[in-house]
Motif scaffolding. Structure first.
Motif, mmCIF file in Angstrom:
data_model
loop_
_atom_site.group_PDB
_atom_site.id
_atom_site.type_symbol
_atom_site.label_atom_id
_atom_site.label_comp_id
_atom_site.label_asym_id
_atom_site.label_seq_id
_atom_site.Cartn_x
_atom_site.Cartn_y
_atom_site.Cartn_z
ATOM 1 N N SER A 73 -14.553 -12.853 4.895
ATOM 2 C CA SER A 73 -14.739 -11.852 5.952
ATOM 3 C C SER A 73 -13.452 -11.085 6.245
ATOM 4 N N VAL A 74 -12.342 -11.562 5.685
ATOM 5 C CA VAL A 74 -11.055 -10.875 5.856
ATOM 6 C C VAL A 74 -10.966 -9.781 4.802
ATOM 7 N N ARG A 75 -11.187 -8.558 5.226
ATOM 8 C CA ARG A 75 -11.241 -7.444 4.281
ATOM 9 C C ARG A 75 -9.846 -6.984 3.892
ATOM 10 N N ILE A 76 -9.685 -6.716 2.599
ATOM 11 C CA ILE A 76 -8.435 -6.141 2.097
ATOM 12 C C ILE A 76 -8.773 -5.326 0.859
ATOM 13 N N SER A 77 -8.284 -4.118 0.800
ATOM 14 C CA SER A 77 -8.564 -3.243 -0.331
ATOM 15 C C SER A 77 -7.367 -3.217 -1.275
ATOM 16 N N SER A 78 -7.618 -2.774 -2.495
ATOM 17 C CA SER A 78 -6.522 -2.636 -3.456
ATOM 18 C C SER A 78 -5.473 -1.650 -2.938
ATOM 19 N N LYS A 79 -5.944 -0.608 -2.256
ATOM 20 C CA LYS A 79 -5.034 0.395 -1.705
ATOM 21 C C LYS A 79 -4.108 -0.231 -0.667
ATOM 22 N N ASN A 80 -4.690 -1.048 0.238
ATOM 23 C CA ASN A 80 -3.862 -1.700 1.250
ATOM 24 C C ASN A 80 -2.895 -2.684 0.616
ATOM 25 N N MET A 81 -3.359 -3.374 -0.423
ATOM 26 C CA MET A 81 -2.488 -4.333 -1.091
ATOM 27 C C MET A 81 -1.281 -3.636 -1.673
ATOM 28 N N GLN A 82 -1.488 -2.495 -2.317
ATOM 29 C CA GLN A 82 -0.371 -1.755 -2.885
ATOM 30 C C GLN A 82 0.567 -1.256 -1.783
ATOM 31 N N LYS A 83 -0.011 -0.905 -0.626
ATOM 32 C CA LYS A 83 0.817 -0.478 0.505
ATOM 33 C C LYS A 83 1.694 -1.628 0.993
ATOM 34 N N TYR A 84 1.115 -2.819 1.072
ATOM 35 C CA TYR A 84 1.879 -3.987 1.515
ATOM 36 C C TYR A 84 3.007 -4.304 0.533
ATOM 37 N N VAL A 85 2.703 -4.167 -0.775
ATOM 38 C CA VAL A 85 3.731 -4.429 -1.789
ATOM 39 C C VAL A 85 4.899 -3.464 -1.618
ATOM 40 N N LYS A 86 4.581 -2.191 -1.401
ATOM 41 C CA LYS A 86 5.629 -1.178 -1.225
ATOM 42 C C LYS A 86 6.462 -1.476 0.023
ATOM 43 N N GLN A 87 5.793 -1.840 1.110
ATOM 44 C CA GLN A 87 6.512 -2.153 2.341
ATOM 45 C C GLN A 87 7.389 -3.391 2.172
ATOM 46 N N TYR A 88 6.890 -4.355 1.391
ATOM 47 C CA TYR A 88 7.685 -5.556 1.154
ATOM 48 C C TYR A 88 8.930 -5.220 0.335
ATOM 49 N N GLU A 89 8.771 -4.344 -0.666
ATOM 50 C CA GLU A 89 9.919 -3.915 -1.457
ATOM 51 C C GLU A 89 10.964 -3.249 -0.569
ATOM 52 N N GLU A 90 10.504 -2.399 0.357
ATOM 53 C CA GLU A 90 11.431 -1.725 1.271
ATOM 54 C C GLU A 90 12.158 -2.731 2.154
ATOM 55 N N GLN A 91 11.417 -3.747 2.608
ATOM 56 C CA GLN A 91 12.019 -4.785 3.442
ATOM 57 C C GLN A 91 13.071 -5.567 2.660
ATOM 58 N N LEU A 92 12.762 -5.870 1.389
ATOM 59 C CA LEU A 92 13.724 -6.567 0.545
ATOM 60 C C LEU A 92 14.988 -5.738 0.351
ATOM 61 N N SER A 93 14.790 -4.433 0.106
ATOM 62 C CA SER A 93 15.938 -3.554 -0.109
ATOM 63 C C SER A 93 16.823 -3.505 1.123
ATOM 64 N N GLN A 94 16.201 -3.421 2.296
ATOM 65 C CA GLN A 94 16.969 -3.393 3.543
ATOM 66 C C GLN A 94 17.731 -4.697 3.741
ATOM 67 N N SER A 95 17.077 -5.802 3.408
ATOM 68 C CA SER A 95 17.716 -7.108 3.549
ATOM 69 C C SER A 95 18.928 -7.224 2.642
ATOM 70 N N VAL A 96 18.775 -6.748 1.392
ATOM 71 C CA VAL A 96 19.890 -6.787 0.457
ATOM 72 C C VAL A 96 21.024 -5.889 0.948
ATOM 73 N N GLN A 97 20.669 -4.720 1.480
ATOM 74 C CA GLN A 97 21.678 -3.796 1.972
ATOM 75 C C GLN A 97 22.460 -4.399 3.133
ATOM 76 N N VAL A 98 21.746 -5.104 4.015
ATOM 77 C CA VAL A 98 22.413 -5.764 5.151
ATOM 78 C C VAL A 98 23.404 -6.801 4.650
ATOM 79 N N ARG A 99 22.982 -7.604 3.637
ATOM 80 C CA ARG A 99 23.874 -8.626 3.098
ATOM 81 C C ARG A 99 25.102 -7.991 2.440
#
Length: 361
Positions: free
Chosen positions: A299-325
């Motif tokens: 019942s927890v809906r998730i589309s391929s489009k949303n999944m790709q959006k989450y992946v992109k946001q996670y990449e951005e979060q990783l990049s920011q984390s690396v930049q902070v370090r």
């Protein structure tokens, strides 16, 4: 940074839950459908949607399930390709350095199960061989706590050598990539927890907020789902149903299960501090019907489009984390250089020789 696309991220994320069947109907149809699937495996391998519908409608019978698991993971193909490797890896004369760690965990792995509860019995010996062999094969990763539950669960259904190759596939095949979950930085686990967090925020915002107010990290809740592949908190029949779909589709179902369970227990979770309520939820899962858990997860809906959006946001979060370090490291080095210059200036002003730099400088 680019988070590598895994096989399980591709294709549709949609599931259709079937009508409820009686236990007798479920077992009878499961056996009949499994025979059809196994006799026409090439067709169903090329048409996973049809196989998925069969698995949802009629779970495999106990005799057919191990064969189906081997086919879905392609474990026997790898076994045939490296036919003698396992026996070389488990040779008593070959060591990995992880033997003591593995032995400490043997008696903690399914201690109530008849196959594993006897100290140095057949189950524990087989489990040791598998874990030791893999720790030699992947020496960089070695043995990590949690692997024993996954290998042990496989061993309940398969002979030792076939269990090793299925465990090997779970660790290495890109559809499952469990080695990422046990790596030093736990990259796979952090990504999994990020996806579950986003699904919580979308589907259960009150619980997501309740977690924050209680200072409860989502990773505390997701750990047993990811690092033991649901093998420790459910009754075996429920875990079997989850693995049927996991082995077919990868993590598409498992990112939903933690959220689906919180849907079932939403009122209970919100009634008291999240840390206390989550402990109770995890302890009560053995009492929940497998169909209810699967249905709640789907019942927890998730589309391929949303999944790709989450992946992109996670990449951005990783990049920011690396930049902070990187920035922190630069600031530390800048302060270090300032201290050195100050020491030199002070020594000069006092008209004494500059002392030699310490090794840490």
């Amino acid at each position: 940074l680019h988070w590598p696309e895994k096989e399980w991220m591709r294709g549709s994320f949609q599931y259709v839950y079937p009508a409820q069947l009686s236990r007798e109907e479920e077992e009878g149809q499961g056996k009949a459908n499994c025979e059809v699937v196994l006799n026409n495996w090439y067709y169903y391998e090329k048409n996973p949607d049809k196989l998925r519908n069969i698995l949802l409608n009629n779970p495999p019978d106990p005799k057919s399930r191990p064969i189906l698991w081997l086919k879905m993971t392609k474990s026997n193909e790898v076994k045939e390709q490296f036919s003698t490797l396992y026996y070389k890896l488990k040779d008593p004369l070959t060591t990995s350095g992880s033997e003591d760690l593995i032995k400490k965990d043997l008696h903690r792995t399914f201690p109530q199960d008849d196959f594993f509860k006897e100290r140095d019995g057949l189950g524990q010996r087989c489990l040791f061989n598998i874990l030791k062999a893999y720790s030699i094969y992947n020496a960089k990763l070695g043995y990590v706590q949690g692997m024993a539950f996954i290998a042990g669960f496989v061993l309940k259904y398969l002979p030792e050598d076939e269990a090793f190759w299925m465990f090997w596939q779970l660790m290495n095949h890109e559809k499952y990539s469990l080695k990422d979950f046990f790596s030093r930085n736990l990259e796979g686990f952090h990504f999994y927890t990020y996806i579950v967090t986003r699904l919580l925020e979308k589907h259960l915002p009150l619980i997501a907020e309740h977690f924050k107010e209680s200072c409860l990290e989502v990773g505390f809740y997701t750990t047993p789902f990811a690092l033991s592949l649901c093998s420790t908190m459910f009754r075996p029949k429920t875990t079997e149903r989850i693995w049927d779909l996991f082995l077919l589709d990868g993590w598409k179902l498992l990112v939903r299960i933690p959220v689906g369970i919180l849907k079932i227990y939403q009122k209970d979770v919100l009634r008291e501090p999240a840390t206390d309520s989550i402990q109770k939820v995890l302890g009560d899962l053995v009492n929940v019907d497998p169909n209810e858990i699967i249905k709640a997860a789907l019942s927890v809906r998730i589309s391929s489009k949303n999944m790709q959006k989450y992946v992109k946001q996670y990449e951005e979060q990783l990049s920011q984390s690396v930049q902070v370090r990187v920035t922190k490291h630069r600031n530390v080095m800048t302060e270090h250089r300032k201290v050195k210059r100050f020491k030199s200036a002070l020594c000069y002003s006092l008209s004494i020789d500059t002392p030699p730099s310490s090794p840490t400088e």
